[in-house]
Structures are given as structure tokens and as C-alpha cells.
Design an enzyme around this catalytic site. Structure first.
Site, short mmCIF file in Angstrom:
data_model
loop_
_atom_site.label_atom_id
_atom_site.label_comp_id
_atom_site.label_asym_id
_atom_site.label_seq_id
_atom_site.Cartn_x
_atom_site.Cartn_y
_atom_site.Cartn_z
N HIS A 105 -26.19 43.15 65.27
CA HIS A 105 -24.82 42.79 65.65
C HIS A 105 -23.94 44.03 65.51
O HIS A 105 -24.10 44.80 64.56
CB HIS A 105 -24.34 41.66 64.73
N LYS B 20 -21.49 28.53 67.79
CA LYS B 20 -21.24 28.26 66.37
C LYS B 20 -19.84 27.67 66.18
O LYS B 20 -19.01 27.73 67.10
CB LYS B 20 -21.41 29.56 65.57
N TYR C 109 12.27 21.55 56.72
CA TYR C 109 12.34 21.98 55.33
C TYR C 109 13.05 23.33 55.19
O TYR C 109 12.77 24.26 55.94
CB TYR C 109 10.93 22.14 54.75
N CYS D 169 5.68 21.97 59.62
CA CYS D 169 5.30 21.09 58.50
C CYS D 169 3.82 20.72 58.62
O CYS D 169 3.14 21.15 59.54
CB CYS D 169 6.17 19.84 58.50
N MET D 170 3.34 19.92 57.68
CA MET D 170 1.92 19.55 57.70
C MET D 170 1.56 18.77 58.96
O MET D 170 0.50 18.99 59.55
CB MET D 170 1.59 18.72 56.46
N ASP D 171 2.44 17.86 59.36
CA ASP D 171 2.11 16.94 60.46
C ASP D 171 2.99 17.09 61.68
O ASP D 171 2.75 16.45 62.68
CB ASP D 171 2.31 15.48 60.01
N ARG E 250 -23.43 43.74 57.18
CA ARG E 250 -23.16 42.34 56.88
C ARG E 250 -24.55 41.71 56.74
O ARG E 250 -25.26 42.07 55.81
CB ARG E 250 -22.31 41.74 58.02
N ARG F 96 -25.51 37.99 73.53
CA ARG F 96 -25.03 36.85 72.73
C ARG F 96 -23.51 36.71 72.83
O ARG F 96 -22.80 36.87 71.84
CB ARG F 96 -25.40 37.01 71.26
C1 LIG Z 1 -20.27 35.18 66.50
C2 LIG Z 1 -21.43 36.02 66.86
C3 LIG Z 1 -21.62 36.42 68.20
C4 LIG Z 1 -20.60 36.17 69.29
O1 LIG Z 1 -19.53 37.07 69.15
P1 LIG Z 1 -18.30 37.10 70.20
O2 LIG Z 1 -17.50 38.25 69.77
O3 LIG Z 1 -17.59 35.80 70.03
O4 LIG Z 1 -18.90 37.24 71.53
C5 LIG Z 1 -22.78 37.11 68.51
N1 LIG Z 1 -23.69 37.40 67.56
C6 LIG Z 1 -23.53 37.06 66.26
C7 LIG Z 1 -24.57 37.43 65.26
C8 LIG Z 1 -22.39 36.38 65.86
O5 LIG Z 1 -22.22 36.04 64.58
#
Ligand SMILES: *Cc1c(COP(=O)(O)O)cnc(C)c1O
Length: 386
Positions: free
Chosen positions: A172, A37, A276, A323-325, A140, A234
Site C-alpha cells: 500500500h 471496507k 445552544y 446539535c446531536m439530532d 503501517r 485496489r
Molecule cells: C482503503 C484501502 C484502499 C483503497 O484506498 P483509496 O484511497 O480509497 O482508493 C486500498 N488498499 C488498502 C490496503 C486500503 O486499506
């Protein structure tokens, strides 16, 4: 296009391969769903996808359908699951239908999503492959316990109607970075209960997954207190070589190195203020180097005065406001061996003495996840050892 951009984030694919192999071993016999992601945590989703699949990941996980579509458009044909959806009700069905046509597995978390997926499946050419996300205590996403039975019954009906196929049940963890925390065991138990209810309802999920990076990597210890890997994991941040638990070394190799070319070198005198607000004032004659990277590129203002760059093997502190850049570094009172056009390393794996994303996280009060995902703006992603 300028062939040699001033600011680059170089992604070392041999590090990605090393990390994925390590995660495959740590997960075995469970298979690995590599989480890509947020543009592969800022590392470039499509090229990273090719490498993690070649290194042994069996599926890719993303949050949104847009991320899944980008991978398909980039030629990634492996199984992909997307689990975060928030649609205008009129857009949900066509979006899910497109996902079904592209063979994207849909993580569903609400009954409105379930209805939209079932309707989309009737419109699409093939079965909607669904993973049911159950909330086991993170509070969540995911179906809350009170809704499990109804969701599974609805899915059993949709399966009987030939619209969907439930491939997975997943959840999760809230405290995986604290492996000894009792909620890990409780969440694992809840997930097993959810799977049992799904089976009672007539579903036959082939995959059950719970473990993110910290759970995968601490599994030997966590197994003792009952956190199983189920049959898929995951991991996200560990794929990129970053430790999910600060100060714990799991043998991962950070994949991203952030560099910037020195844009100017100039001498200043005692009493001269820099950048700045003149937050930094020279106490002695010194030489400054200008780096063309700022907060718009992901170098946080919170790092002002708290980071060091490496140029020609030597560390120099950042001075004055970010700074920004751009930002300035102090090359010291002597005659510095630094020239305009030299390459400064801001962070990397640390093997050549440069700072790491962990150093930046500590210095700016955040986690390494945020450091790599905030790299943006004018930073050009480059891929090495592909
Ligand atoms: C982001 C995410 C992960 C991965 O988590 P890490 O801590 O980066 O390994 C696994 N499952 C779900 C649902 C997530 O949102």
C-alpha cells in the site's frame, strides 16, 4: 416502519457503475479489486458489491473478516480479500478456518497470522488462499523487509504441505495522492523486489497489487516516473465518485446524496439567538428551518456556520451550533418558499447546485473519505437506479 424517513442517504448506482467502468479502463490491463471496507465507505456493502461486480470489478477488498462474512451472508459469491486482522490468539484459528470455508482470501501481515492461517487450513475443508502483504514504506501493516525471506519460506512450506496457496503479493502506498513523490517509485521497486524473493522461495503469486484510487487515476503521469499498476488495482474512494486528490477532476460522479426533511419553519426577530449558546443572533427578522440531522448522524459540529443546504433549488446557510439530532438553517428575511416537509439537500454530486462532500471536507478540515464514512445514526440508506 416509517416508509419515508426524515433523513436519507441515497446511493445512485448508475454513478457507481460509471465510476467502476472508468476505473476498469484506467486500470487496464490490470484487473480491479473494488474496496468496499467500512460498509462500502458508508454506501452499503452488499448492494454496492452487486453493482461494482456487474460493472466490471473482478474482486472485492475489505479490511476485516467481519466485513467479508457480511458480504458472503448477503449472497456475494465473488472473490473477496480481507487484509486487516487483530485477534485474540485463541480466536484467530477458528476465524481463519471459517474464512477458508467461505472462500475468503486472507491478506496476512505477521508471522503469527501465518501460523494461524496454516493451522486453520489444516482444520478447514479447503486450501487457504493467501495474499502476502509486504510493507514497502508506509510503515503501517505488512511484513517488514527484514522478514520477507522468512515469511516466503514459511509459506512455501505451507504450500508444500498442501495447506495454503499464495495467490497474491501486495502493498500500500504512502503518498499516492502526490503522484510526483519519489516514494511512489521506491515503493513500486520494493514491491517488485518482494515478488522476486517470493518467486525465489518457490512461490508463484498470480496477482501483484499496489495502486489505490489516486495511483490508478494518475497512472498516465505516474507511469512516466515508474509507478506500474502491476496486474491488479485496489481503488476505494473513487468507486464512490469522490476524487482522491482535492480539486482534481477525474470525471467521477459522487454516488451519495444526503437529504433531510424540513421539520419546522419559524419566524424570529432581531436580537433572537439560535441554538445552544446563541452563537448566531438574528440581525433582522428572518425565518428559520429546522432539519432533523445532527452530529450523531454524521453532520459534524465542526461544520457549524460553514455549510449550506439546497431547498427547492435555492441555497440556505446553516446557522448556530450543530446539535446531536438537529440543526437550523436561515431561510432569509423575505417570505421563504419553504414549507414543513420540504426536502433539503445537504450534499450530493453538485449537479443541482447543492454542496458536495468535498465542500464539507474543506469546510471542516478533513477529507471527503471521512465525510461519507461518518454518515450514520438515524440516516436511512436508500439505493436508486439499481
Ligand atoms: C482503503 C484501502 C484502499 C483503497 O484506498 P483509496 O484511497 O480509497 O482508493 C486500498 N488498499 C488498502 C490496503 C486500503 O486499506
Amino acid at each position: 416502519m416509517i416508509s419515508s424517513p426524515a433523513v436519507q442517504a441515497t446511493v445512485d448506482h448508475s454513478a457507481l457503475t460509471h465510476n467502476v467502468r472508468l476505473l476498469v479502463q484506467a486500470s487496464a490491463p490490470a484487473r480491479v479489486i473494488a474496496v468496499l471496507k467500512a460498509n462500502a465507505y458508508g454506501h452499503g456493502a452488499v448492494p454496492v458489491a452487486r453493482t461494482v461486480l456487474a460493472a466490471g470489478a473482478s474482486q472485492i477488498g475489505v479490511a476485516t473478516l467481519a466485513e467479508a462474512f457480511e458480504l458472503r451472508a448477503g449472497g456475494i459469491e465473488a472473490p473477496i480479500i480481507a487484509w486487516l486482522h487483530a485477534f485474540d490468539p485463541d480466536e484467530a484459528v477458528p476465524a481463519f478456518a471459517e474464512a477458508v470455508n467461505l472462500g475468503i482470501e486472507l491478506g496476512v501481515s505477521t508471522s503469527a497470522q501465518l501460523r494461524a492461517v496454516s493451522e486453520a487450513a489444516l482444520r478447514a475443508d479447503s486450501l487457504a488462499v493467501v495474499a502476502v502483504k509486504v510493507d514497502t514504506g508506509l510503515n503501517r501493516g505488512g511484513f517488514v523487509r527484514a522478514d520477507w525471506r522468512a515469511a516466503f519460506a514459511c509459506l512455501a512450506n505451507a504450500e508444500a504441505a498442501g495447506a495454503v496457496q499464495v495467490r497474491a503479493v501486495f502493498s500500500h502506498l504512502a503518498n499516492a495522492d502526490r503522484p510526483e513523490c519519489h516514494t511512489n517509485t521506491e515503493q513500486a521497486r520494493s514491491l517488485r523486489e518482494a515478488v522476486a524473493l517470493a518467486r525465489e522461495a518457490g512461490l508463484d503469486p498470480k496477482l501483484v497489487h499496489l495502486a489505490n484510487s489516486p495511483a490508478v487515476l494518475t497512472r498516465p503521469k505516474a507511469l512516466v516516473n515508474g509507478l506500474p499498476a502491476f496486474n491488479a488495482t485496489r481503488p476505494g474512494v473513487a468507486v464512490y465518485g469522490l476524487s482522491p486528490i482535492p480539486d482534481r477532476d477525474f470525471g467521477l460522479i459522487p454516488a451519495m446524496t444526503l437529504t433531510a426533511r424540513v421539520g419546522a419553519v419559524k419566524r424570529i426577530q432581531p436580537g433572537d439567538g439560535v441554538s445552544y449558546g446563541h452563537d448566531f443572533v438574528a440581525q433582522e427578522p428572518t425565518t428559520l428551518g429546522l432539519l432533523p440531522i445532527g452530529y450523531a448522524d454524521g453532520l459534524s459540529r465542526a461544520l457549524a456556520g460553514k455549510f449550506e443546504v439546497t431547498i427547492r433549488g435555492k441555497r440556505y446557510p446553516g446557522v448556530g451550533r450543530v446539535c446531536m439530532d438537529q440543526v437550523m438553517v436561515d431561510l432569509g428575511p423575505g417570505d421563504p418558499p419553504v414549507r414543513e416537509g420540504d426536502i433539503a439537500t445537504l450534499f450530493g454530486p453538485g449537479k443541482d447546485g447543492e454542496q458536495t462532500a468535498d465542500d464539507w471536507a474543506r469546510a471542516s478540515g478533513t477529507i471527503n473519505y471521512e465525510i461519507v464514512t461518518q454518515i450514520r445514526g438515524r440516516v436511512r440508506l436508500r439505493h436508486s437506479n439499481v
